[in-house]
Write a protein that holds these residues in place. Structure first.
Motif, mmCIF file in Angstrom:
data_model
loop_
_atom_site.group_PDB
_atom_site.id
_atom_site.type_symbol
_atom_site.label_atom_id
_atom_site.label_comp_id
_atom_site.label_asym_id
_atom_site.label_seq_id
_atom_site.Cartn_x
_atom_site.Cartn_y
_atom_site.Cartn_z
ATOM 1 N N ASP A 373 0.820 -1.214 0.000
ATOM 2 C CA ASP A 373 0.000 0.000 0.000
ATOM 3 C C ASP A 373 0.851 1.259 0.000
ATOM 4 O O ASP A 373 0.499 2.263 -0.643
ATOM 5 C CB ASP A 373 -0.932 0.010 1.219
ATOM 6 N N GLU A 377 1.346 0.591 -4.678
ATOM 7 C CA GLU A 377 0.057 1.027 -5.217
ATOM 8 C C GLU A 377 0.104 2.418 -5.853
ATOM 9 O O GLU A 377 -0.423 2.594 -6.967
ATOM 10 C CB GLU A 377 -1.010 0.974 -4.120
ATOM 11 N N GLU A 411 -5.793 -8.170 -7.825
ATOM 12 C CA GLU A 411 -6.421 -6.863 -7.666
ATOM 13 C C GLU A 411 -6.020 -6.021 -8.875
ATOM 14 O O GLU A 411 -4.904 -6.159 -9.391
ATOM 15 C CB GLU A 411 -5.998 -6.181 -6.369
ATOM 16 N N PHE A 413 -5.285 -2.322 -10.416
ATOM 17 C CA PHE A 413 -4.913 -0.968 -10.040
ATOM 18 C C PHE A 413 -4.799 -0.097 -11.282
ATOM 19 O O PHE A 413 -4.232 -0.499 -12.299
ATOM 20 C CB PHE A 413 -3.571 -0.977 -9.290
ATOM 21 N N GLU A 418 -6.845 1.067 -6.255
ATOM 22 C CA GLU A 418 -7.488 -0.214 -6.535
ATOM 23 C C GLU A 418 -8.889 -0.001 -7.092
ATOM 24 O O GLU A 418 -9.666 0.777 -6.555
ATOM 25 C CB GLU A 418 -7.591 -1.040 -5.248
#
Length: 501
Positions: A373, A377, A411, A413, A418
């Motif tokens: 995170d 990300e 996931e 992105f 996200e």
């Protein structure tokens, strides 16, 4: 009438003037809020059809148009008044000449304000400056406004006020109206895409006896008649998978979910997402489907698969999306070597140095997730599937056949955030029970977001759920992306805010 405003301490000179005019209109026998006007035409449609007509061509048209909307601007020149009328389709200039309108109607119209809603009849012409204009033969007051609109040049500049008084924002801010029209179309295109691929739209409960389906703190309520505690759903996942057990095979739900968490540019306690489940498919199939879905919606709504978001050019073209494993992303984008991100104490110390707290009792998978995170990300600007997440942070995902410490989960992105979470579903009831039990242990150690043990869901799995892939996509974040909106509050009509002070 004035007293009703004075009681609330809201009387100022502008409102006082509006109310005084309203009293004069009422005293003349004209109702302030009449009913029964039938609108037959729309400003935007009229403009689109006749904008290209010359003055001579308009003069040859004897069609009488019947419009209704809000007065957005007004300029009085004694016996004539120019004003702009706005409805949901756009604006159109109108012209009221005392010599063409009933005398009493014109007297009333002279007392109207910007913000009032009127119905008009008239024919089209061009002014000397060339603007398409409706020459009114009748102007009827439909709704009197007691509050002034913001200055037409400055608009509603206070951002928080825009969200608190969305009704005013929509009146004066064309961009806000455009965002929400696009939102409606995005959801429509999303629904059409799923239905065209034989997914069945379903509805599942919004109040759950257990707060399951995702790691999040729930909102708690109480059902008086049943005398039981209930939770606003944090995700529809476990109910949708029950339907897969029941044999529906391909289901989706565009749903409202609730999570008792903080608010920021990407989070609102109440939000919209779509979850869908596809029997006899894997998470690899969902990657292909997602590329097709996003590129199709972008092209339908924006006219291109390349969109601009906050000055970044995002290429949503199918086939160009990156696919990278969770651990490889820590190395490629986070610049962390395997010997570091697999060392629990080293990662914990690093996170503490970055300001993270409450790291006791966290396993290496959760710590790596926090590392991701922070350092990965924000750097994932172009569409990127990150897959093979640790099992520790994926309590509902199927374990990878080659490495059971990982799961067949990805996931998505885009633009540093996200937008989707998906995995091949865990359909082994024994493994699922063990995962639930570990979640309960975490909950007992203070993890308020851990999933509870759901016996009925385990019972459903014991009847047998076919191999299935499932995914959740944040609708609000998708709308943000396709409307170039920097905050989730821009794409939700009524976002949650603190009480006014």
């Amino acid at each position: 009438m004035l007293e009703s405003f004075q009681e609330h301490g809201e009387l100022n000179e502008v409102i006082k003037n509006c109310v005084a005019k309203s009293c004069d209109i009422w005293d003349s026998g004209v109702p302030l809020f009449p009913n029964g006007f039938k609108k037959e035409d729309s400003c935007g449609v009229v403009r689109a059809e006749f904008e290209g007509y010359s003055a001579e061509e308009l003069e040859a048209i004897d069609t009488v148009f019947v419009l209704a909307g809000r007065i957005i601007s007004s300029r009085s020149f004694g016996k004539v008044i120019f004003f702009h009328l706005q409805d949901r389709t756009g604006r159109l200039q109108c012209y009221a000449d005392k010599s063409r309108i009933d005398e009493n109607e014109f007297k009333v119209f002279k007392k109207l304000d910007v913000g009032d809603i009127v119905g008009v009849n008239g024919t089209l012409f061009r002014t000397k400056t060339g603007e398409l204009t409706l020459s009114c033969s009748s102007v009827k007051l439909l709704t009197k406004s007691f509050r002034p609109l913001p200055d037409k040049h400055a608009g509603l500049t206070n951002v928080e006020m825009r969200f608190r008084q969305r009704y005013v924002d929509l009146i004066v801010n064309p961009k806000a109206r455009d965002v929400f029209r696009k939102r409606s179309r995005i959801i429509r295109e999303f629904r059409n895409f799923m239905e065209n691929r034989d997914f069945v739209e379903v509805e599942t409960p919004m109040m759950h006896p257990l707060a399951g389906g995702a790691n999040a703190r729930p909102f708690v309520t109480h059902h008086n008649a049943l005398d039981m505690e209930l939770y606003l759903r944090i995700a529809p996942e476990l109910y949708l998978k029950r339907l897969i057990v029941g044999g529906l095979e391909k289901v989706f739900e565009i749903n409202r979910s609730f999570r008792n968490e903080g608010t920021d540019t990407k989070h609102n306690p109440e939000f919209t997402m779509c979850e869908f489940y596809w029997a006899y498919a894997t998470f690899w199939d969902l990657m292909d489907l997602t590329e097709d879905l996003f590129s199709s919606i972008a092209y339908a709504v924006c006219g291109s698969t390349i969109v601009t978001y906050q000055e970044d050019e995002i290429d949503l073209t199918k086939g160009k999306w990156e696919r990278i494993t969770f651990h490889d992303s820590l190395e490629k984008y986070g610049n962390h070597k395997p010997e570091f991100y697999t060392d629990t104490e080293a990662v914990k110390n690093y996170l503490l140095s970055r300001g993270e707290k409450n790291l006791d009792n966290l396993g290496i998978g959760k710590l790596q997730s926090m590392l991701f995170d922070l350092d990965v990300e924000p750097k994932l600007i172009q569409p990127t599937f990150v897959y093979y997440y640790p099992a520790e942070i994926s309590p509902l995902a199927r374990r990878n056949d080659e490495n059971p410490e990982l799961t067949d989960r990805f996931e998505l992105f885009i633009a540093g955030g996200e937008l989707a979470n998906a995995f091949s579903e865990l359909n082994d009831p024994v493994d699922q029970r063990i995962r639930f039990q570990k979640q309960m242990e975490a909950k007992n150690l203070g993890d308020e977001e851990a999933c509870p043990l759901d016996e009925d869901y385990l019972r459903a799995l014991e009847y047998g759920m076919p191999p299935t892939a499932g995914q959740g996509i944040g609708i609000d974040r998708l709308v943000m992306l396709l409307t170039d909106s920097p905050s989730i509050r821009e794409v939700i009509f009524f976002p949650h805010l603190r009480h006014e002070v």
